[in-house]
Design an enzyme around this catalytic site. Structure first.
Site, short mmCIF file in Angstrom:
data_model
loop_
_atom_site.label_atom_id
_atom_site.label_comp_id
_atom_site.label_asym_id
_atom_site.label_seq_id
_atom_site.Cartn_x
_atom_site.Cartn_y
_atom_site.Cartn_z
N ASN A 154 0.79 -1.24 0.00
CA ASN A 154 0.00 0.00 0.00
C ASN A 154 0.82 1.29 0.00
O ASN A 154 0.33 2.32 -0.44
CB ASN A 154 -1.04 -0.01 1.13
CG ASN A 154 -0.42 -0.06 2.50
OD1 ASN A 154 0.71 -0.50 2.66
ND2 ASN A 154 -1.16 0.40 3.48
N SER A 231 0.06 -7.56 7.20
CA SER A 231 -1.13 -7.96 7.95
C SER A 231 -0.73 -8.64 9.27
O SER A 231 0.35 -9.24 9.38
CB SER A 231 -1.99 -8.89 7.10
OG SER A 231 -1.21 -9.97 6.65
N GLU A 250 4.96 -3.89 12.09
CA GLU A 250 4.06 -2.75 11.84
C GLU A 250 2.83 -3.34 11.15
O GLU A 250 2.90 -3.72 9.98
CB GLU A 250 4.73 -1.74 10.90
CG GLU A 250 5.90 -0.99 11.50
CD GLU A 250 5.46 0.16 12.40
OE1 GLU A 250 4.23 0.36 12.59
OE2 GLU A 250 6.35 0.85 12.93
N CYS A 284 -3.08 1.67 6.69
CA CYS A 284 -3.30 1.04 8.00
C CYS A 284 -3.92 2.03 8.98
O CYS A 284 -4.45 1.63 10.01
CB CYS A 284 -1.99 0.50 8.54
SG CYS A 284 -0.66 1.66 8.34
P1 NAP Z 1 0.42 -8.97 3.66
O1 NAP Z 1 -0.43 -9.79 2.80
O2 NAP Z 1 0.66 -9.39 5.05
O3 NAP Z 1 1.80 -8.80 2.86
C1 NAP Z 1 2.85 -8.02 3.36
C2 NAP Z 1 4.17 -8.60 2.89
O4 NAP Z 1 4.35 -9.88 3.52
C3 NAP Z 1 4.24 -8.85 1.40
O5 NAP Z 1 5.55 -8.57 0.94
C4 NAP Z 1 3.94 -10.33 1.30
O6 NAP Z 1 4.46 -10.92 0.13
C5 NAP Z 1 4.65 -10.83 2.53
N1 NAP Z 1 4.22 -12.15 3.00
C6 NAP Z 1 3.03 -12.74 2.86
N2 NAP Z 1 3.06 -13.97 3.42
C7 NAP Z 1 4.30 -14.16 3.93
C8 NAP Z 1 4.96 -15.22 4.61
N3 NAP Z 1 4.34 -16.35 4.91
N4 NAP Z 1 6.25 -15.05 4.98
C9 NAP Z 1 6.90 -13.90 4.69
N5 NAP Z 1 6.33 -12.86 4.03
C10 NAP Z 1 5.04 -12.98 3.67
O7 NAP Z 1 -0.13 -7.45 3.74
P2 NAP Z 1 -0.60 -6.49 2.55
O8 NAP Z 1 -1.94 -6.94 2.08
O9 NAP Z 1 0.49 -6.30 1.54
O10 NAP Z 1 -0.71 -5.13 3.34
C11 NAP Z 1 -1.84 -4.75 4.02
C12 NAP Z 1 -1.66 -4.88 5.53
O11 NAP Z 1 -0.50 -4.15 5.94
C13 NAP Z 1 -2.81 -4.27 6.28
O12 NAP Z 1 -3.15 -5.09 7.37
C14 NAP Z 1 -2.24 -2.95 6.76
O13 NAP Z 1 -2.89 -2.42 7.89
C15 NAP Z 1 -0.83 -3.31 7.04
N6 NAP Z 1 0.03 -2.13 7.04
C16 NAP Z 1 0.56 -1.69 8.24
C17 NAP Z 1 1.34 -0.55 8.25
C18 NAP Z 1 1.98 -0.04 9.54
O14 NAP Z 1 2.92 0.74 9.44
N7 NAP Z 1 1.52 -0.43 10.71
C19 NAP Z 1 1.57 0.17 7.08
C20 NAP Z 1 1.00 -0.32 5.90
C21 NAP Z 1 0.25 -1.46 5.89
P3 NAP Z 1 3.55 -11.16 -1.19
O15 NAP Z 1 3.14 -9.80 -1.64
O16 NAP Z 1 4.49 -11.82 -2.11
O17 NAP Z 1 2.39 -12.01 -0.76
#
Ligand code: NAP
Length: 475
Positions: A154, A231, A250, A284
């Protein structure tokens, strides 16, 4: 304006590599090709770790690290338009939001350069205890070791910047895995780092199957810190599996805002209409749950709903668009199903709740039951709920009533109420008379509860990426 499809390679040990397999990057708006990047796996990840290890065996002095960070900041400013268009094309982020992200990354690098220059230990007052008498001691702030970084779709540029810029400031080499949907901004940033003079191995960027790359980062003992934004489910699992490493998380939020009757309702309506729907709610800290003091409820809605209706929904490449697509059709359909679930449970849809072409219109929901998904889970879509409250204590309890704790907002002109709420809200950050979507890149930013366990912002991330070594002299 369409961006021409871009082909980028992965960065391992200073070389731009191919693997024979490719990840296609498509526009979340219309599915058109945006670019492609090689897909790597465990073997390339281990090579990247070898390169990072060898880079760290010859530390770069702080002035060189700072100068590289400053040069990247300048380069980001110089190619602002290309950077913003890359973010917009791959993430489907409206160009005006992508421009803000691109500008913020300049700040992130600038602040990281400052941190590189002032990284220092401290003198310990040894004669403050009888045991220390006759001794002098100080600490050295040393890099923790290789950093494994995993970033979400994002904020494909600035959240990568928040990992790799502080790591370089701290003197740590990085192996980065950006989100598969949005790898191009990260690889563009890697190119700017190499052009800024970063020697081989200090930054390695791999795209590919997340679990395979993630497993190597978790299992390889050379990785001393994993910094993850994404996530909650994925993040906490990584931490569980990497018990002997530092794991900085995060994660998500279901961002609440409390609006007291004495607040300036015109100002509140303007800020919340902008911050509940920007980038289709895929931040987020996007405003999700709005609690309004009962006597101001109608007055707030009279001001808020016309502003929501006026938001421009459409092509993210259009400079006037406020709300574009969700990252994928399944994500859009998930949010639609949550709206239907709330409606079936008695909620009233005051705005949106339907598609405009293929795009979900900004949606405002009243009377959502507290156990509906839109009330208690992270929506991550262009949707907010509005709920009246009677006392500030009730509002604080409602705001605290989810497992999340990233940022919350309070609008009031009563200083005492603002301070009481700031103390009682269980969140990593509380904004007063500003939407909780606000973030400046030097702020400590991060959550409590399910939302995470760390603070980003270069000064705070550098603290996590270094450790103190105490040196004791007997006089
Ligand atoms: P996500 O599905 O958890 O993916 C985040 C990253 O993790 C991606 O690079 C993904 O790779 C990787 N990933 C997925 N499964 C994994 C595994 N088993 N082992 C290691 N890495 C893995 O999250 P998203 O949909 O991209 O982002 C949305 C989430 O991020 C929301 O919950 C949002 O609130 C949160 N967020 C938090 C912040 C903060 O600063 N607190 C900021 C922005 C977003 P792939 O893309 O290859 O699947």
């Amino acid at each position: 304006m369409a961006t021409t499809a871009i082909e980028r390679r992965l960065l391992v040990g200073g070389e731009w590599i191919e693997t024979g397999d490719w990840i296609e990057v498509r526009s979340p708006y219309d599915g058109s090709p945006v670019g492609r990047v090689p897909s790597a796996g465990a073997e390339e990840t281990r090579r990247a770790l070898d390169a990072a290890e060898s880079a760290m065996s010859e530390p770069l002095p702080a002035h060189e690290r700072a100068a590289i960070l400053d040069r990247v900041a300048s380069a980001l400013a110089e190619c602002h338009d290309e950077v913003a268009r890359t973010i917009s094309a791959e993430a489907g982020k409206p160009l005006k939001a992508a421009r803000i992200e691109a500008q913020r990354a300049v700040s992130t690098y600038t602040m990281a350069a400052v941190e590189a220059r002032k990284l220092a230990g401290e003198v310990i007052p040894m004669d403050a205890s009888p045991a220390g008498e006759g001794k002098i001691a100080f600490t050295l702030r040393l890099p923790v070791g290789i950093v494994g970084a995993i970033s979400p779709f994002n904020f494909p540029l600035n959240l990568v910047a928040h990992k790799i810029a502080p790591a370089l400031a701290a003197g740590c080499a990085v192996v980065l895995k950006p989100a598969s949907q949005t790898p191009l901004s990260a690889l563009l940033l890697a190119e700017l780092e190499t052009e800024a003079g970063l020697p081989p191995g200090w930054l390695n960027v791999l795209c590919g199957p997340a679990a395979e790359i993630g497993d190597v980062l978790v299992e390889d003992e050379r990785v001393k810190l994993i910094t993850f934004t994404g996530s909650s489910g994925v993040g906490w699992k990584l931490r569980e599996r990497a018990a002997r490493k530092r794991v900085s998380l995060e994660l998500g939020n279901a961002t609440p805002v409390i609006v007291a009757a004495d607040a300036d309702l015109d100002d509140v309506a303007a800020r919340l209409a902008a911050h509940a729907f920007s980038f289709a709610g895929q931040s987020c800290i996007s405003v999700q749950r709005i609690y309004i003091e009962r006597s101001a409820y109608d007055g707030f809605l009279e001001r808020f709903l016309p502003r929501v209706a006026a938001l421009q929904v459409g092509d993210p490449a259009d400079e006037s668009t406020d709300v574009g697509p969700l990252i994928s059709q399944p994500e859009r359909d998930r949010v639609l199903s949550w709206i239907e679930e709330a409606r079936a449970a008695g909620a009233e849809v005051l705005a949106g709740g339907e598609l405009d072409g293929e795009l979900l219109r900004p949606t405002v929901i009243a009377s959502a039951p507290p156990d509906a998904k839109v009330s208690c889970e992270e929506v991550f879509g262009p949707l907010c709920t509005v709920t009246p409250y009677d006392t500030l204590d009730d509002a604080i309890a409602l705001a605290n009533g989810t497992p999340f704790g990233l940022q919350a907002g309070v609008f009031t002109n009563d200083v005492k109420a603002a301070l009481r709420a700031a103390g009682a809200l269980e969140f990593g950050g509380v904004t007063i008379n500003e939407a909780p979507t606000f973030r400046a890149d030097q702020m400590p930013y991060g959550g409590v509860k399910d939302s995470g366990n760390t603070r980003e912002g270069p000064a705070f991330a550098v603290r996590e990426m270094t450790e103190d070594r105490v040196v004791v002299f007997q006089l």
